[in-house]
Design a protein around this motif. Structure first.
Motif, short mmCIF file in Angstrom:
data_model
loop_
_atom_site.label_atom_id
_atom_site.label_comp_id
_atom_site.label_asym_id
_atom_site.label_seq_id
_atom_site.Cartn_x
_atom_site.Cartn_y
_atom_site.Cartn_z
N ILE A 1 31.02 6.98 67.30
CA ILE A 1 31.85 7.90 66.53
C ILE A 1 30.96 8.90 65.79
O ILE A 1 29.97 8.50 65.15
N SER A 2 31.28 10.17 65.87
CA SER A 2 30.52 11.18 65.14
C SER A 2 31.29 11.64 63.91
O SER A 2 32.52 11.76 63.96
N VAL A 3 30.58 11.90 62.83
CA VAL A 3 31.22 12.37 61.61
C VAL A 3 31.93 13.69 61.86
O VAL A 3 33.08 13.89 61.43
N ASP A 4 31.27 14.60 62.58
CA ASP A 4 31.89 15.90 62.85
C ASP A 4 33.18 15.76 63.62
O ASP A 4 34.18 16.43 63.34
N GLY A 5 33.20 14.86 64.59
CA GLY A 5 34.41 14.65 65.38
C GLY A 5 35.54 14.10 64.54
O GLY A 5 36.70 14.50 64.69
N VAL A 6 35.22 13.18 63.65
CA VAL A 6 36.24 12.61 62.76
C VAL A 6 36.80 13.68 61.84
O VAL A 6 38.02 13.76 61.62
N ALA B 1 30.66 6.53 50.68
CA ALA B 1 29.71 6.69 51.78
C ALA B 1 28.30 6.62 51.22
O ALA B 1 28.03 7.04 50.10
N ASP B 2 27.39 6.09 52.02
CA ASP B 2 25.97 6.06 51.64
C ASP B 2 25.13 6.48 52.85
O ASP B 2 25.67 6.96 53.86
N GLY B 3 23.82 6.28 52.75
CA GLY B 3 22.93 6.72 53.80
C GLY B 3 23.07 5.98 55.11
O GLY B 3 22.55 6.43 56.14
N ALA B 4 23.80 4.87 55.11
CA ALA B 4 23.98 4.09 56.34
C ALA B 4 25.31 4.38 57.03
O ALA B 4 25.54 3.93 58.16
N THR B 5 26.19 5.12 56.37
CA THR B 5 27.54 5.31 56.91
C THR B 5 27.53 6.05 58.24
O THR B 5 28.18 5.64 59.21
N ALA B 6 26.82 7.18 58.31
CA ALA B 6 26.81 7.97 59.54
C ALA B 6 26.23 7.18 60.70
O ALA B 6 26.75 7.24 61.83
N GLN B 7 25.15 6.42 60.45
CA GLN B 7 24.54 5.61 61.52
C GLN B 7 25.49 4.51 61.98
O GLN B 7 25.59 4.23 63.18
N ALA B 8 26.18 3.90 61.05
CA ALA B 8 27.14 2.84 61.41
C ALA B 8 28.22 3.40 62.34
O ALA B 8 28.63 2.74 63.30
N LEU B 9 28.67 4.63 62.07
CA LEU B 9 29.67 5.25 62.94
C LEU B 9 29.07 5.60 64.30
O LEU B 9 29.71 5.40 65.34
N ARG B 10 27.83 6.09 64.32
CA ARG B 10 27.19 6.40 65.60
C ARG B 10 27.05 5.15 66.46
O ARG B 10 27.23 5.20 67.69
N ASP B 11 26.73 4.03 65.83
CA ASP B 11 26.60 2.77 66.57
C ASP B 11 27.92 2.38 67.24
O ASP B 11 27.93 1.62 68.21
N MET B 12 29.04 2.88 66.70
CA MET B 12 30.35 2.62 67.30
C MET B 12 30.80 3.75 68.20
O MET B 12 31.95 3.79 68.65
N ARG C 1 42.14 13.93 50.78
CA ARG C 1 41.04 14.82 50.43
C ARG C 1 39.82 14.07 49.93
O ARG C 1 38.68 14.46 50.18
N ASN C 2 40.02 12.97 49.20
CA ASN C 2 38.87 12.22 48.69
C ASN C 2 38.15 11.48 49.81
O ASN C 2 36.91 11.38 49.81
N GLN C 3 38.90 10.95 50.76
CA GLN C 3 38.28 10.30 51.90
C GLN C 3 37.50 11.31 52.74
O GLN C 3 36.39 11.03 53.21
N GLU C 4 38.07 12.51 52.92
CA GLU C 4 37.38 13.53 53.69
C GLU C 4 36.11 13.99 52.97
O GLU C 4 35.08 14.23 53.60
N LEU C 5 36.17 14.09 51.64
CA LEU C 5 34.97 14.45 50.88
C LEU C 5 33.87 13.42 51.08
O LEU C 5 32.71 13.77 51.36
N ALA C 6 34.23 12.15 50.95
CA ALA C 6 33.22 11.09 51.09
C ALA C 6 32.62 11.08 52.49
O ALA C 6 31.40 10.93 52.67
N LEU C 7 33.46 11.23 53.51
CA LEU C 7 32.95 11.20 54.87
C LEU C 7 32.07 12.41 55.17
O LEU C 7 31.04 12.29 55.84
N ALA C 8 32.45 13.60 54.64
CA ALA C 8 31.61 14.78 54.81
C ALA C 8 30.25 14.57 54.15
O ALA C 8 29.22 15.03 54.65
N ALA C 9 30.24 13.86 53.02
CA ALA C 9 28.97 13.57 52.34
C ALA C 9 28.08 12.66 53.18
O ALA C 9 26.84 12.73 53.10
N ALA C 10 28.69 11.80 53.99
CA ALA C 10 27.92 10.84 54.79
C ALA C 10 26.90 11.53 55.68
O ALA C 10 25.78 11.03 55.87
N ALA C 11 27.27 12.69 56.24
CA ALA C 11 26.33 13.39 57.12
C ALA C 11 25.10 13.85 56.35
O ALA C 11 23.97 13.75 56.84
N GLY C 12 25.29 14.34 55.13
CA GLY C 12 24.17 14.80 54.33
C GLY C 12 23.31 13.68 53.75
O GLY C 12 22.15 13.88 53.42
#
Length: 411
Positions: free
Chosen positions: A369-374, A356-367, A317-328
């Protein structure tokens, strides 16, 4: 190289957890207690070894003891105490064997004897003698963990399918007295819900338990349905308890740690209870709203979120919270979110939580990977692993729920 936000976040988390170790709480609970006869120790939960060690230091004359904790959580030998490790969050054969040893330990005790029962979160899986076939109990546990039920609802069902939960272990100890020291990982510190209350009279009813089973469409045998309709002990003349530690104290320690590092800290709630991804999105939205104020700010939340499984990935649950925050947080350079379980383990993983920080979502996109898909696949562990966002503490020795912090630095 770790960012200043990452360094600060981890220092805050470590300080908050260290301030909530159970040693002093156990010592305080035992300071004025006098036990006339023999003392038998039974410690159950993720913090069981740490609590038992503190008790052994306070009461060197313990006759015999048992510790039942999660795999990897025994930190050494304790005098006169046998330590067992078992399964969590789903009970396993080791859970059943260790619990039977605890039952054997307390059989045949005298009225002047005392069972010192040390309880912490995780005990619902670790301390178990099922009243249904073990395979069915494991299946029901998995159903409850997957459906999005909160911990109160889960434990309402567990109590009725067990021979030791819902006050039944205290009944097995009679005529001996039971003195329980309970480390709370439940919102509101409801004693009979912490690890399903083995030594506490049950405050819930059969009707409530049946309603939970029907609400989530649980697949149960006729025998299990019959057990849900069997009432649990509502009074225990031989048992008393004291609650020590709580998520409230964890959050206060986190706020203090933030302030020591120069942040203006605000405690938003210590009663968080919602979907993990919703909590992450909300915390990110709060952080984004304050990101341009030019101040060092920290927003702290604590509690226990839930995850409804829609995929087959790995996470907690904590990992999912952090990853959900990455999109925002996407695109912000001065904001981050960290979320951690105080016991050092998040879900069925070796990580304590995520960052997660402001670069997390972009780092996943570069690979690719979408946050929503994860999030749909519930695979936050592998996504955060790719971005370096997993937080590892190892077993901490305590268990007082979760804490998350949103941090903001001046731009």
């Amino acid at each position: 190289m770790r960012s200043p936000l990452r360094e600060d976040a981890e220092r805050m988390i470590r300080a908050a957890i260290n301030a909530n170790m159970p040693d002093s709480a156990v010592a305080q609970a035992l300071a004025e207690k006098r036990f006339p006869g023999r003392v038998f120790l039974v410690a159950v939960g993720k913090a069981a070894w740490q609590m038992a060690r503190a008790a052994c230091q306070c009461l060197p004359g313990i006759t015999q003891g048992i510790v039942i904790t999660k795999y990897g959580h025994v930190m050494g030998e304790l005098p006169g105490v046998t330590c067992y490790e078992a399964g969590h969050p789903v009970p396993d054969e080791a859970s059943f064997r260790a619990t039977q040893e605890a039952i054997r330990l307390v059989q045949g005790l005298q009225e002047e004897d005392t069972v010192l029962f040390l309880l912490s979160g995780g005990g619902s899986a670790l301390f178990e003698k099922p009243l249904v076939p073990p395979e069915e109990l494991q299946d029901v546990t998995r159903q409850l963990l997957a459906c999005g039920a909160d911990i109160m609802e889960i434990n309402m069902i567990r109590k009725r399918l067990s021979a030791v939960k819902g006050g039944k272990f205290a009944a097995l100890c009679a005529p001996a007295r039971v003195y329980a020291i309970i480390l709370s990982d439940i919102l509101g510190d409801q004693a009979d819900m912490i690890a399903s209350g083995p030594t506490c009279a049950d405050s819930t009813t059969c009707r409530q338990a049946v309603a939970v089973a029907e609400k989530y469409g649980l697949r149960l045998s006729k025998a299990a349905w019959a057990l849900l309709r069997r009432e649990t002990p509502k009074a225990l003349a031989n048992a008393e308890y004291v609650i020590t530690g709580s998520v409230r104290l964890l959050c206060r320690a986190a706020v203090d740690a933030c302030r020591q590092l120069g942040y203006e800290a605000v405690l938003l709630t210590d009663g968080l209870c919602c979907q993990a991804r919703e909590a992450g999105a909300e915390l990110a939205a709060i952080a984004r709203a304050h990101a341009g104020e030019g101040r060092k700010l920290a927003f702290v939340v604590g509690g226990e979120t839930v995850v409804t499984l829609t995929g087959h990935g790995l996470g907690g649950r904590n990992q999912e919270l952090a990853l959900a925050a990455a999109a925002g947080l996407d695109g912000l350079t001065n904001v981050a979110v960290i979320s951690v379980g105080s016991d050092g383990t998040d879900g069925p993983t070796d990580a304590a939580g995520g960052f997660a920080d402001g670069a997390t979502a972009q780092a996943l996109r570069d690979m690719g990977i979408s946050v929503d898909g994860v999030l749909r696949e519930n695979d936050s562990y592998h996504a955060l692993e790719k971005t370096g966002g997993l937080i590892f503490t190892g077993p901490t020795g305590t268990n007082v729920n979760d804490v998350a912090i949103a941090l903001i630095l001046p731009e």
